[in-house]
Design a protein around this motif. Sequence first.
Motif, PDB file in Angstrom:
ATOM      1  N   ALA A  24       9.501  76.004  35.956  1.00 44.56           N
ATOM      2  CA  ALA A  24      10.868  76.478  35.786  1.00 44.56           C
ATOM      3  C   ALA A  24      11.548  76.806  37.098  1.00 44.56           C
ATOM      4  O   ALA A  24      12.727  77.020  37.136  1.00 44.56           O
ATOM      5  N   VAL A  25      10.799  76.841  38.197  1.00 44.56           N
ATOM      6  CA  VAL A  25      11.381  77.112  39.507  1.00 44.56           C
ATOM      7  C   VAL A  25      11.189  75.878  40.357  1.00 44.56           C
ATOM      8  O   VAL A  25      10.072  75.511  40.685  1.00 44.56           O
ATOM      9  N   ILE A  26      12.255  75.228  40.691  1.00 39.66           N
ATOM     10  CA  ILE A  26      12.194  73.983  41.455  1.00 39.66           C
ATOM     11  C   ILE A  26      12.986  74.150  42.738  1.00 39.66           C
ATOM     12  O   ILE A  26      14.169  74.456  42.708  1.00 39.66           O
ATOM     13  N   GLU A  27      12.304  73.998  43.854  1.00 43.50           N
ATOM     14  CA  GLU A  27      12.958  74.137  45.154  1.00 43.50           C
ATOM     15  C   GLU A  27      13.252  72.743  45.712  1.00 43.50           C
ATOM     16  O   GLU A  27      12.343  72.031  46.134  1.00 43.50           O
ATOM     17  N   PRO A  28      14.505  72.307  45.747  1.00 43.70           N
ATOM     18  CA  PRO A  28      14.813  70.974  46.273  1.00 43.70           C
ATOM     19  C   PRO A  28      14.586  70.923  47.770  1.00 43.70           C
ATOM     20  O   PRO A  28      14.824  71.886  48.480  1.00 43.70           O
ATOM     21  N   SER A  29      14.093  69.788  48.244  1.00 41.52           N
ATOM     22  CA  SER A  29      13.854  69.604  49.669  1.00 41.52           C
ATOM     23  C   SER A  29      15.175  69.503  50.416  1.00 41.52           C
ATOM     24  O   SER A  29      16.144  68.921  49.948  1.00 41.52           O
ATOM     25  N   ALA A  30      15.184  70.078  51.629  1.00 37.56           N
ATOM     26  CA  ALA A  30      16.413  70.055  52.433  1.00 37.56           C
ATOM     27  C   ALA A  30      16.776  68.635  52.829  1.00 37.56           C
ATOM     28  O   ALA A  30      17.936  68.320  53.082  1.00 37.56           O
ATOM     29  N   ALA A  73      17.663  73.312  33.114  1.00 39.79           N
ATOM     30  CA  ALA A  73      17.115  72.997  31.796  1.00 39.79           C
ATOM     31  C   ALA A  73      15.870  73.825  31.526  1.00 39.79           C
ATOM     32  O   ALA A  73      15.669  74.338  30.417  1.00 39.79           O
ATOM     33  N   ALA A  74      15.008  73.964  32.565  1.00 40.52           N
ATOM     34  CA  ALA A  74      13.799  74.763  32.401  1.00 40.52           C
ATOM     35  C   ALA A  74      14.146  76.223  32.163  1.00 40.52           C
ATOM     36  O   ALA A  74      13.526  76.901  31.346  1.00 40.52           O
ATOM     37  N   GLY A  75      15.172  76.717  32.873  1.00 43.69           N
ATOM     38  CA  GLY A  75      15.607  78.092  32.670  1.00 43.69           C
ATOM     39  C   GLY A  75      16.118  78.320  31.267  1.00 43.69           C
ATOM     40  O   GLY A  75      15.850  79.357  30.655  1.00 43.69           O
ATOM     41  N   ASN A  76      16.854  77.341  30.740  1.00 35.55           N
ATOM     42  CA  ASN A  76      17.349  77.448  29.364  1.00 35.55           C
ATOM     43  C   ASN A  76      16.195  77.460  28.372  1.00 35.55           C
ATOM     44  O   ASN A  76      16.246  78.156  27.341  1.00 35.55           O
ATOM     45  N   GLU A  77      15.146  76.692  28.660  1.00 39.25           N
ATOM     46  CA  GLU A  77      13.983  76.666  27.775  1.00 39.25           C
ATOM     47  C   GLU A  77      13.288  78.018  27.756  1.00 39.25           C
ATOM     48  O   GLU A  77      12.881  78.504  26.695  1.00 39.25           O
ATOM     49  N   VAL A  78      13.144  78.641  28.940  1.00 35.46           N
ATOM     50  CA  VAL A  78      12.548  79.974  29.010  1.00 35.46           C
ATOM     51  C   VAL A  78      13.377  80.963  28.194  1.00 35.46           C
ATOM     52  O   VAL A  78      12.840  81.787  27.445  1.00 35.46           O
ATOM     53  N   GLU A  79      14.704  80.876  28.338  1.00 38.48           N
ATOM     54  CA  GLU A  79      15.606  81.757  27.598  1.00 38.48           C
ATOM     55  C   GLU A  79      15.393  81.608  26.095  1.00 38.48           C
ATOM     56  O   GLU A  79      15.367  82.600  25.353  1.00 38.48           O
ATOM     57  N   GLN A  80      15.222  80.382  25.625  1.00 37.11           N
ATOM     58  CA  GLN A  80      14.998  80.141  24.205  1.00 37.11           C
ATOM     59  C   GLN A  80      13.686  80.768  23.749  1.00 37.11           C
ATOM     60  O   GLN A  80      13.601  81.351  22.659  1.00 37.11           O
ATOM     61  N   ASN A  86      17.289  67.830  40.648  1.00 39.68           N
ATOM     62  CA  ASN A  86      16.385  68.976  40.651  1.00 39.68           C
ATOM     63  C   ASN A  86      17.074  70.217  40.111  1.00 39.68           C
ATOM     64  O   ASN A  86      16.481  71.005  39.369  1.00 39.68           O
ATOM     65  N   MET A  87      18.327  70.412  40.513  1.00 36.34           N
ATOM     66  CA  MET A  87      19.069  71.582  40.037  1.00 36.34           C
ATOM     67  C   MET A  87      19.269  71.511  38.531  1.00 36.34           C
ATOM     68  O   MET A  87      19.156  72.514  37.822  1.00 36.34           O
ATOM     69  N   ALA A  88      19.550  70.302  38.032  1.00 36.35           N
ATOM     70  CA  ALA A  88      19.722  70.141  36.593  1.00 36.35           C
ATOM     71  C   ALA A  88      18.411  70.417  35.863  1.00 36.35           C
ATOM     72  O   ALA A  88      18.394  71.035  34.795  1.00 36.35           O
TER      73      ALA A  88
END
Length: 375
Positions: free
Chosen positions: A70-76, A92-99, A86-88
Motif C-alpha cells: 500500500a506504500v509505493i515510493e516512485p523512483s526520482a 488504489a491500495a489506500g482505498n482498499e485498506v480503507e474498505q 505508481n501514484m494511482a
Amino acid sequence: MASFLLAPLSFAQEAAGGDPNTPSAVNLDMASSQGSPVAESGLVAAGGEASSATTAAVIDPSAPVMAETAVIEPSAAAPGALVGSNMASAQAAGNEVEQWLNKLAKAVSELEYSGLVTFEHAGMLETLQVVHAVRDGEQVERVRYLSGEPRELISHGSGGNCEFGASPSARTTLWNAVGQQQVQRAYQFILRGEERIADRDAVVIEARPRDRYRLGLVVSLDRETGLPLKTMLVSTQGRVLERYQFVQLDLSPVEDSALQTVSNAARRIDNRSTCETSQSRWQVRWLPDGFKVVSVKPLSDGDMMVFSDGLGVFTVFVQRLGPELENFKGRAIRGATVAYMDRMEVKGVAYTVTVVGEIPDATARRVASSIIEKG
C-alpha cells in the motif's frame, strides 16, 4: 490507600520478579525506530539498584515475510507516466485498506461468534474461550481463561476506553469507538499481504505509528467478514510484544446460555454508558499527538484519567502518597504493558503519579513528568 493505586503497584512488583527473556526481531520495517523502550526494564526503588523485569517478546518464527503493497515510493528517475501509474496504484491500495477498516469496524460491533483464542504476552501462553453476541443492539462478550488462574470476564456495551485492558480482545472495540480519521492521523495503514488463520483466509494490515511515542499494530482480518483473527502489538524496534490469535472460530448465532458465566466470581464490566468526564485538578502538559482524554474518574485520594488515540490507551493515576510508599519510585515492563511510577510534591503534600498502558516506556516517563496542578 485506594485499590486503583494498588493495581499498578501489584503489576510492578510482580513484573520485577519475572525471569528475563531476550526478545527477537521480526521482519517489520517500523518507521518509528528511535529509542529502545523495551531493550531493558526493571523496577527501581529510590536509592536502590534496578532489578530484572520480564521483557519477553513472543515471536512467530514461521510467520511469512509479507511484501508491503500500500506504500509505493516512485523512483526520482522514473518517467512521468510511470510516476503517475505508481501514484494511482498507491491510491488504489489506500482505498482498499480503507474498505478493510470499514469492514473491520462493522464486524467487531455486529457479528456474533465464539471460539478459542491463544494470548501470548510476557513469555506466557494462555488459552481463552471467547463468546461474543449482540443483544438489543448492544455487544455482550464473555471471556473465560482456560489456563492459569481461573478467570472469567463478562462485559456489556462497547465503551472499551473506560476499562480498556479488561480482556485481550477489548482493543478491537476501539475501531468503532472513535472516528477513523483520528486514527489515521496517528498511524499509517499498510496492506501487507495474506495468511491463513484458524483455517480461514485473512488479509494482513499494519498500523504503523507516525512517531515513536506509540506502539505499532499488525492485524489479520478474516477475508469473509472482516473480523480480526490475529492482532500483534509491535514495539518501536519491530519486536512483537503481544499476540492474540484465534485457533478455532464459529460464526453461528450465539445462544443465551453461552453467555452465562461459569464462575460465581466472574468480573462484570458495564460499558453501556458513556465514560465519566468529570474535571480533574491535574493537567497533563504533554501528550503524543492524537491522544485525548476519554475518561476522568475521581478517586478517594486523587484522580484517574484515561487517554486514547483510537488504538492505544493508557491510564494516569495521581494520588496522595501514603507513608508506606514514601520512597517508592520506578517502573516495570511486562510484554506490551508498561507501569511507570514517579512522585511529586505540591504545596508540601506528596503525590504519586502512575502511568499504566500499552505505550513505549519513554512515552510513559514523559507523560508522568509533565503533570502539574491546574491553576
